[in-house]
Design a protein around this motif. Structure first.
Motif, PDB file in Angstrom:
ATOM      1  N   ALA A  55       8.857  -4.124  -0.811  1.00  0.00           N
ATOM      2  CA  ALA A  55       8.110  -4.774   0.270  1.00  0.00           C
ATOM      3  C   ALA A  55       8.550  -4.178   1.605  1.00  0.00           C
ATOM      4  N   VAL A  56       7.593  -3.717   2.398  1.00  0.00           N
ATOM      5  CA  VAL A  56       7.904  -3.088   3.681  1.00  0.00           C
ATOM      6  C   VAL A  56       7.026  -3.685   4.769  1.00  0.00           C
ATOM      7  N   ARG A  57       7.504  -3.585   5.983  1.00  0.00           N
ATOM      8  CA  ARG A  57       6.725  -4.057   7.126  1.00  0.00           C
ATOM      9  C   ARG A  57       5.524  -3.137   7.348  1.00  0.00           C
ATOM     10  N   LEU A 115     -11.633 -11.716  -7.580  1.00  0.00           N
ATOM     11  CA  LEU A 115     -11.750 -10.358  -7.058  1.00  0.00           C
ATOM     12  C   LEU A 115     -10.389  -9.988  -6.494  1.00  0.00           C
ATOM     13  N   ALA A 116      -9.754  -8.995  -7.103  1.00  0.00           N
ATOM     14  CA  ALA A 116      -8.474  -8.483  -6.609  1.00  0.00           C
ATOM     15  C   ALA A 116      -8.693  -7.034  -6.200  1.00  0.00           C
ATOM     16  N   GLY A 117      -8.658  -6.785  -4.911  1.00  0.00           N
ATOM     17  CA  GLY A 117      -8.854  -5.441  -4.389  1.00  0.00           C
ATOM     18  C   GLY A 117      -7.636  -4.983  -3.620  1.00  0.00           C
ATOM     19  N   LEU A 118      -7.260  -3.710  -3.801  1.00  0.00           N
ATOM     20  CA  LEU A 118      -6.103  -3.147  -3.121  1.00  0.00           C
ATOM     21  C   LEU A 118      -6.503  -1.851  -2.434  1.00  0.00           C
ATOM     22  N   TRP A 119      -6.064  -1.684  -1.202  1.00  0.00           N
ATOM     23  CA  TRP A 119      -6.228  -0.440  -0.466  1.00  0.00           C
ATOM     24  C   TRP A 119      -4.884   0.279  -0.445  1.00  0.00           C
ATOM     25  N   ILE A 120      -4.881   1.546  -0.851  1.00  0.00           N
ATOM     26  CA  ILE A 120      -3.639   2.306  -1.016  1.00  0.00           C
ATOM     27  C   ILE A 120      -3.753   3.614  -0.248  1.00  0.00           C
ATOM     28  N   ALA A 121      -2.754   3.916   0.542  1.00  0.00           N
ATOM     29  CA  ALA A 121      -2.708   5.173   1.284  1.00  0.00           C
ATOM     30  C   ALA A 121      -1.581   6.044   0.727  1.00  0.00           C
ATOM     31  N   VAL A 122      -1.858   7.352   0.615  1.00  0.00           N
ATOM     32  CA  VAL A 122      -0.869   8.295   0.075  1.00  0.00           C
ATOM     33  C   VAL A 122      -0.558   9.341   1.135  1.00  0.00           C
ATOM     34  N   VAL A 150       0.577   0.335  -0.534  1.00  0.00           N
ATOM     35  CA  VAL A 150      -0.502  -0.644  -0.615  1.00  0.00           C
ATOM     36  C   VAL A 150      -0.537  -1.338   0.743  1.00  0.00           C
ATOM     37  N   TYR A 151      -1.576  -1.078   1.524  1.00  0.00           N
ATOM     38  CA  TYR A 151      -1.567  -1.539   2.907  1.00  0.00           C
ATOM     39  C   TYR A 151      -2.507  -2.712   3.176  1.00  0.00           C
ATOM     40  N   PHE A 167       2.921  -3.362   1.594  1.00  0.00           N
ATOM     41  CA  PHE A 167       3.032  -4.032   2.877  1.00  0.00           C
ATOM     42  C   PHE A 167       3.257  -5.530   2.655  1.00  0.00           C
ATOM     43  N   GLU A 168       4.125  -6.125   3.460  1.00  0.00           N
ATOM     44  CA  GLU A 168       4.485  -7.527   3.283  1.00  0.00           C
ATOM     45  C   GLU A 168       3.300  -8.488   3.321  1.00  0.00           C
ATOM     46  N   PRO A 169       2.253  -8.254   4.127  1.00  0.00           N
ATOM     47  CA  PRO A 169       1.112  -9.187   4.104  1.00  0.00           C
ATOM     48  C   PRO A 169       0.340  -9.216   2.783  1.00  0.00           C
ATOM     49  N   CYS A 170       0.576  -8.262   1.892  1.00  0.00           N
ATOM     50  CA  CYS A 170      -0.078  -8.263   0.578  1.00  0.00           C
ATOM     51  C   CYS A 170       0.641  -9.263  -0.322  1.00  0.00           C
TER      52      CYS A 170
END
Length: 452
Positions: free
Chosen positions: A244-246, A267-274, A282-283, A375-378
């Motif tokens: 878990a990160v800020r 509905l479980a959706g995740l946005w991920i940046a690489v 996971v942001y 990200f912590e808000p997830c």
């Protein structure tokens, strides 16, 4: 018996944590975390103090089994209260001269709830609450309705990580994730570890050594009181302090994915940046139930920033199946509402193995980190990922029950199994175009085509 002897029997200084528990006055108070924190003693002492303070108060003290109740509480209370209260074995209750009553009960299974149906108590205490199901807890809450307005209405719990009730105790008291009918101000958690128990540390130092020699997952749970690890946990790699990160602003050049697990139930959706170094974050998450496909599609787009470029959207193969009534697939309905998806790989075991590689903690510059962080808000992904347990019939798979915690991890699994664990080539950033319009090409084929 003299008053002095009564005071001596009730003497004994609580630790700082136990005193905090004894003074807490919210409706629901949980005490514990690690083993050896003096939880059972604190529960018994709270019951005694309430019984002496409020004449006529009705208290229920529970353990899961009758044998545990007898060994952990009946014998101790009979010794502590000799001359102060009378024990009636047929009622399994302690009766005080001022009319107060402590009933000692058990609830080994949900069938045992019948013995408490229609009963009224001012105060209810559950020792080792994680051994009780949420249904047992809810049904017992309905008994907390003693008739006297002079008596406090409270529910006290002691708890350790693990057990069938791990999820609901963690939700209420650790994650503090509440439903609309739950008031956050009603819930207090007081952590305690063996180091807080001065009496045990002084009189039984071998107990500490026993905890320190446990296997790593049990040591983290029972000695350190970590709620994100417990026996049977599928992802023992998960560490909240590592994964878990800020939040931070995602740079423009990073490749972005959206991965989706959809059903009417959730509905479980995740946005991920690489990043160009191959680190994934996971942001953003979307977690909502009761949406038809068109509503889900509109909500997904509404959660994205204007102009946000999503290189690939992933969905499981079952969304390509056509419904008998409409003749359309979920993917077609998503497409009609502006979303195009690539079919994700569906192998569960391969998916979990790929995800383990991303989650595996590694040492970097003297600190633990991982290739995938969240990200912590997830909050729902961080909550449900450590809740997954092993499937008893398939050693390499995660259990599908309870079902609610599986949605966000499944979405993450689709991404992990569909993307190789390697730093992305620079061409992946400079030549990436929109996904195929028909959504039928596999992700592997699509990426190879873009690189070429």
């Amino acid at each position: 018996m003299s008053t002095d002897k009564k005071i001596i029997r009730l003497s004994g200084a609580p630790s700082a944590r136990q005193q905090e528990f004894l003074l807490a006055q919210t409706k629901y108070v949980a005490y514990g975390g690690a083993r050896g924190g003096g939880k059972s003693w604190a529960l018994r002492r709270k019951c005694i103090l309430l019984a002496l303070r409020y004449g006529g108060i009705r208290i229920l003290l529970l353990r899961r089994t009758l044998a545990e109740l007898h060994e952990n509480h009946v014998l101790q209370l009979m010794a502590e209260l000799q001359g102060l209260a009378k024990y009636k074995s047929d009622e399994r209750a302690l009766l005080f001269p001022n009319g107060s009553r402590i009933r000692l009960g058990y609830c080994d299974g949900e069938g045992d709830l019948a013995q408490y149906q229609g009963q009224e108590y001012d105060v209810i205490c559950i020792d080792e609450a994680t051994q009780f199901t949420e249904l047992q807890f809810r049904c017992l809450c309905a008994c907390m309705r003693g008739g006297s307005p002079r008596h406090p209405k409270r529910f006290y719990l002691s708890c350790n990580p693990g057990g069938p009730g791990h999820a609901w105790v963690k939700r209420l008291f650790i994650d503090r994730s509440f439903t609309a009918d739950e008031c956050p101000g009603d819930y207090t958690f007081i952590p305690a570890r063996v180091y807080d128990n001065d009496f045990l540390m002084k009189n039984n130092p071998d107990y500490l050594r026993q905890l320190e020699c446990l296997p790593e997952d049990l040591k983290r749970a029972w000695l350190c009181g970590e709620w994100d690890v417990f026996a049977g946990q599928f992802f023992s790699e998960f560490r909240r302090g590592v994964h878990a990160v800020r939040p931070f602003e995602i740079p423009q050049g990073w490749l972005r994915y959206y991965t989706n697990d959809y059903g009417l139930d959730m509905l479980a959706g995740l946005w991920i940046a690489v990043s160009p170094r191959g680190e994934a974050f996971v942001y953003r998450e979307l977690y909502r139930s009761g949406l038809i496909a068109s509503e889900a599609a509109r909500l997904i787009l509404a959660n994205e920033a204007p102009g946000e470029q999503i290189a690939v959207r992933l969905a499981p193969p079952d969304l390509w199946g056509r419904a008998k009534d409409s003749g359309k697939s979920i993917i077609e309905i998503f497409g009609e509402n502006g979303l195009s998806f690539v079919r994700a790989e569906s192998s569960r075991v391969a998916g979990w193995m790929a995800l383990r590689e991303w989650l595996r903690p590694v040492e970097s510059d003297g600190a633990s980190t991982a290739r995938l962080r969240i990200f912590e808000p997830c909050a729902n992904l961080l909550r449900t990922l450590p809740m997954l347990q092993y499937d008893r019939r398939q050693v390499n798979d995660a259990a599908t029950e309870p079902h609610e915690p599986t949605h966000a991890p499944d979405a993450l699994r689709y991404w992990a199994v569909s993307r190789p664990l390697c730093p992305a080539p620079q061409s992946e950033y400079t030549h990436f175009g929109p996904p195929p319009a028909d959504g039928g090409t596999s992700l592997h084929e699509y990426l190879v085509g873009q690189w070429e």
